[in-house]
Write an enzyme that holds these catalytic residues in place. Structure first.
Site, mmCIF file in Angstrom:
data_model
loop_
_atom_site.group_PDB
_atom_site.id
_atom_site.type_symbol
_atom_site.label_atom_id
_atom_site.label_comp_id
_atom_site.label_asym_id
_atom_site.label_seq_id
_atom_site.Cartn_x
_atom_site.Cartn_y
_atom_site.Cartn_z
ATOM 1 N N CYS A 110 -12.671 54.186 -0.267
ATOM 2 C CA CYS A 110 -11.180 55.070 -1.046
ATOM 3 C C CYS A 110 -11.729 54.942 -2.640
ATOM 4 O O CYS A 110 -12.035 54.174 -3.063
ATOM 5 C CB CYS A 110 -10.394 54.373 -1.131
ATOM 6 S SG CYS A 110 -9.105 56.123 -1.763
ATOM 7 N N CYS A 113 -8.695 55.495 -5.021
ATOM 8 C CA CYS A 113 -7.999 54.423 -5.252
ATOM 9 C C CYS A 113 -8.191 53.915 -4.103
ATOM 10 O O CYS A 113 -8.880 52.986 -4.320
ATOM 11 C CB CYS A 113 -6.973 55.377 -5.256
ATOM 12 S SG CYS A 113 -6.115 56.027 -3.817
ATOM 13 N N SER A 114 -7.230 53.437 -2.920
ATOM 14 C CA SER A 114 -7.582 52.530 -2.379
ATOM 15 C C SER A 114 -6.435 52.604 -1.215
ATOM 16 O O SER A 114 -6.154 51.681 -0.013
ATOM 17 C CB SER A 114 -6.371 51.070 -2.793
ATOM 18 O OG SER A 114 -5.322 52.196 -3.318
ATOM 19 N N CYS A 115 -7.081 53.581 -0.649
ATOM 20 C CA CYS A 115 -6.407 54.864 0.437
ATOM 21 C C CYS A 115 -6.930 53.295 1.669
ATOM 22 O O CYS A 115 -7.368 53.327 1.982
ATOM 23 C CB CYS A 115 -6.767 56.070 0.906
ATOM 24 S SG CYS A 115 -5.810 56.561 -0.343
#
Lengths: 207, 250
Positions: A110, A113-115
């Site tokens: 990702c 972000c940090s999905c």
């Protein structure tokens, strides 16, 4: 973690005090209760862990028709298994499995972000959220995999999935050699979080 | 441009920190829990698919708080600070700042309370509160907040179409990975249904329900001579970010 910047000596103590102060004020003001944060954390400690993903992978290894359904309609296939309530809950609304084969290896990242597919894999490890991994895995994924110990054959196509939309991707790794005759439960115990993100393969138990 | 929108392919960052833990300091768990609680109590959930009875939940929280809000905060940071602070340090900065800016607390009372806990880390948290708050947060975790809305409208692109990613104007928030801007790829999948986003991103173009595609990009089309052979990148892209490839229009 980067040490390029200067930090105060009491960096962690300050953050710890500030977050505790914030939680205390939010409880006092009736935004949350004295138990809310513990209950959220408990949900991830007991229900939403990588064990769910491991069970899904083990079923896919032992039931080829399930494996096919899993890639085609991941939420429906996941719902067939006896897993905790909430597999299609927060960050699992649109699960999407991708399967490794002898010619294809998948890696989930990702860059924005940090999905991460919480219900299947739990919460993301630090390295997945680190900007260095996110930046490098997009352009030089083979080098990044090699650094973590996975030297992918040049003939294998490496598919990198950048989680920029609604899907929450996870990888069905290949079943390792030396696992013939193992039960689904024994197989699930072999599956690692890293293999379901795609930075590792599942090691053979004989190795 | 914002560095945070263009992380993919940023060079010279050195080795990856392979830290397998989720939380590298105990305190990080608490800010994670607060963020999840805010998402589970966000007033927009009254319009979400499970139609949460959010107005009946006896919490003092009366704001919209989604991933978009957390991400906007991280994307608003000085780019060096974005690299300087660890993941949950950024969350703590953004969420603390939100509660102050929205008037739930003041910076002074936060500072004063933090000084107490810094002086005496063993000091207990307050207890009590209405259990219906916790019930809503856990229900949110179990039932989620899908961005899928309504039946699929006719998608503009089909499987196999060559598409070029638009270079939309930079805004405070986007879901378009910067390294894909201007690049051409092939539609490999048209997702069923239309997908909204938590907020409108303005001239960036997402928010209202629209089709979403999995687009395959060949490595040399993205990275030129730096490309690794056989490393294909897939982007999951909203229709607003795509246009028919020039080569197809001729």
């Amino acid at each position: 973690m980067t040490v390029q910047f200067g930090y105060p000596e009491d960096r962690e103590a300050r953050s710890a005090a500030r977050v505790r102060a914030l939680e205390a004020l939010l409880i006092e003001k009736g935004v949350i209760t004295g138990a809310t944060v513990d209950k959220v954390l408990g949900h991830f400690e007991t229900d939403m862990t990588p064990l769910n993903g491991a069970k899904i992978v083990a079923r896919a290894w032992t039931d080829p028709e399930f494996a096919e359904r899993l890639v085609k309609d991941t939420p429906a296939a996941v719902a067939e298994l006896d897993l905790p309530i909430g597999m299609d809950g927060a960050e699992g609304e649109h699960l999407q499995a991708v399967a490794n084969t002898p010619g294809v290896h998948n890696l989930v990242i990702c860059t924005l972000c940090s999905c991460f597919p919480w219900p299947v894999l739990g919460l993301p490890p630090y390295w997945y959220k680190d900007p260095t991994f996110r930046a490098r895995a997009a352009r030089e994924p083979r080098v990044v995999l090699k650094e973590t110990g996975l030297d992918l054959d040049p003939s294998v196509e490496l598919r990198v999935w950048d989680s920029s939309g609604h899907s929450r991707w996870f990888v069905i790794p290949q079943r390792p050699a030396g696992t013939d005759g193992m039960t689904e439960q024994e197989l699930a115990a072999l599956v690692t979080t890293e293999s379901m993100i795609g930075i590792a393969e599942v090691p053979s138990p004989a190795a | 441009m914002k560095l945070q929108h263009h992380l993919g392919g940023l060079e010279n960052l050195g080795p990856v920190a392979y830290e397998p833990r989720v939380f590298v300091e105990d305190w990080e768990q608490r800010i994670f829990g607060i963020h999840v609680a805010m998402m589970g109590l966000s007033t927009h959930l009254g319009d979400a698919v499970p139609q949460y009875p959010i107005e009946d939940v006896p919490s003092a929280f009366s704001s919209v708080w989604t991933w978009a809000d957390l991400r906007k905060g991280a994307e608003a940071m000085h780019p060096f600070a974005y690299f300087q602070y660890r993941y949950y340090e950024k969350w703590l900065g953004g969420i603390g700042g939100f509660f102050v800016s929205q008037g739930y607390i003041t910076e002074e009372e936060l500072e004063a309370k933090a000084a107490e806990y810094l002086h005496d880390p063993g000091l207990e948290l307050p207890e009590g509160g209405d259990e219906r708050i916790d019930d809503q947060v856990i229900r949110y975790l179990r039932e989620g907040d899908t961005p899928r809305q309504g039946p699929a409208q006719s998608p503009a692109f089909a499987i196999g179409d060559r598409v070029t990613v638009k270079d939309v104007p930079p805004t405070d928030h986007t879901r378009l990975p910067g390294n894909l801007r201007g690049r051409t790829g092939t539609v490999e999948r048209v997702f069923e249904g239309d997908y909204g986003y938590f907020c409108s991103t303005g001239p960036d173009g997402i928010g209202e329900p629209m089709p979403v595609y999995a687009v395959r990009f060949e490595p040399t089309d993205l990275w030129g001579e730096l490309a690794e052979p056989g490393a294909v990148l897939y982007g999951e892209l909203y229709q607003a970010y795509l246009t028919h490839a020039m080569e197809e229009q001729q």
